[in-house]
Design an enzyme around this catalytic site. Structure first.
Site, PDB file in Angstrom:
ATOM      1  N   ASN A  32       0.865  -1.092  -0.081  1.00  0.00           N
ATOM      2  CA  ASN A  32      -0.182  -0.002  -0.029  1.00  0.00           C
ATOM      3  C   ASN A  32       0.962   1.298  -0.049  1.00  0.00           C
ATOM      4  OD1 ASN A  32      -1.837   2.128   0.766  1.00  0.00           O
ATOM      5  ND2 ASN A  32      -3.118   0.512   1.408  1.00  0.00           N
ATOM      6  N   GLN A  95     -16.060   1.202  -1.467  1.00  0.00           N
ATOM      7  CA  GLN A  95     -14.982   0.961  -2.611  1.00  0.00           C
ATOM      8  C   GLN A  95     -14.644   2.273  -3.309  1.00  0.00           C
ATOM      9  OE1 GLN A  95     -16.149  -2.175  -5.439  1.00  0.00           O
ATOM     10  NE2 GLN A  95     -13.804  -2.731  -5.799  1.00  0.00           N
ATOM     11  N   THR A  96     -13.755   2.628  -3.358  1.00  0.00           N
ATOM     12  CA  THR A  96     -13.310   3.644  -4.417  1.00  0.00           C
ATOM     13  C   THR A  96     -12.435   3.439  -5.434  1.00  0.00           C
ATOM     14  OG1 THR A  96     -11.547   4.353  -2.818  1.00  0.00           O
ATOM     15  CG2 THR A  96     -13.371   5.368  -2.355  1.00  0.00           C
ATOM     16  N   HIS A 101      -9.943  -5.718  -4.344  1.00  0.00           N
ATOM     17  CA  HIS A 101      -8.686  -5.607  -3.440  1.00  0.00           C
ATOM     18  C   HIS A 101      -8.971  -5.994  -2.095  1.00  0.00           C
ATOM     19  CE1 HIS A 101     -10.219  -1.532  -3.658  1.00  0.00           C
ATOM     20  NE2 HIS A 101      -9.756  -1.402  -2.270  1.00  0.00           N
TER      21      HIS A 101
END
Ligand SMILES: [Zn+2]
Length: 157
Positions: A32, A95-96, A101
């Site tokens: 990340n 969720q963007t 994921h």
């Protein structure tokens, strides 16, 4: 599994190849760019799939088996004594990035002020992929390279 990619997606190749540290069948693990704790990574399909519900039973199995392998390795490397997994599936769920994921978050005692503090940070983290907020700390390209090399060098199957 569908095989198209999306040019604007941060999780599609080649954008994510430099932060990718391991692959298994149709999935890859990436670090990340703005980890909420050390080791915070993502398991993603190699192709642009939006939802867990778009995977076959075998693909879901592969993803979860791989997520366990990623968790075991990250927990040893960083090190951690617990972990969180989470999926935000659909805009209604937060969720963007429309590319499936699984967050894999190694945890240890006292890493955050309260053990449950990870979740609001995840939602902020998701938002960050879109708004490029200056509030959040982003790793430099060099820092990412060092971490990804460290994970690859210490990976065990
Ligand atoms: Zn994508």
């Amino acid at each position: 599994m569908k095989t198209h990619s999306s040019p604007d997606c941060p999780f599609c190749e080649p954008q994510s190849s430099s932060i990718s540290f391991y692959k298994f069948r149709e999935f890859r693990a990436i670090y990340n760019r703005s980890p909420i704790v050390p080791g915070h990574s993502l398991v993603i399909p190699r192709h642009h799939i939006q939802s867990l519900l778009d995977l076959s039973d075998d693909e879901i199995r592969d993803m979860m088996v791989f997520a366990r392998q990623v968790t075991e390795n990250l927990s040893r490397i960083f090190p951690a004594t617990g972990f969180n997994w989470t999926i935000q599936d659909g805009a209604a769920a937060g969720q963007t990035v429309p590319h499936l994921h699984v967050h894999v978050i190694p945890r240890y005692d006292g890493d955050l002020p309260h053990p449950g503090d990870w979740y609001p940070r995840i939602l902020k983290n998701e938002q960050g992929y879109i708004d490029n907020s200056d509030e959040r700390e982003w790793l430099s390209v060099d820092e990412m390279g060092t971490i990804v090399r460290h994970i690859r060098d210490n990976w065990e199957r």
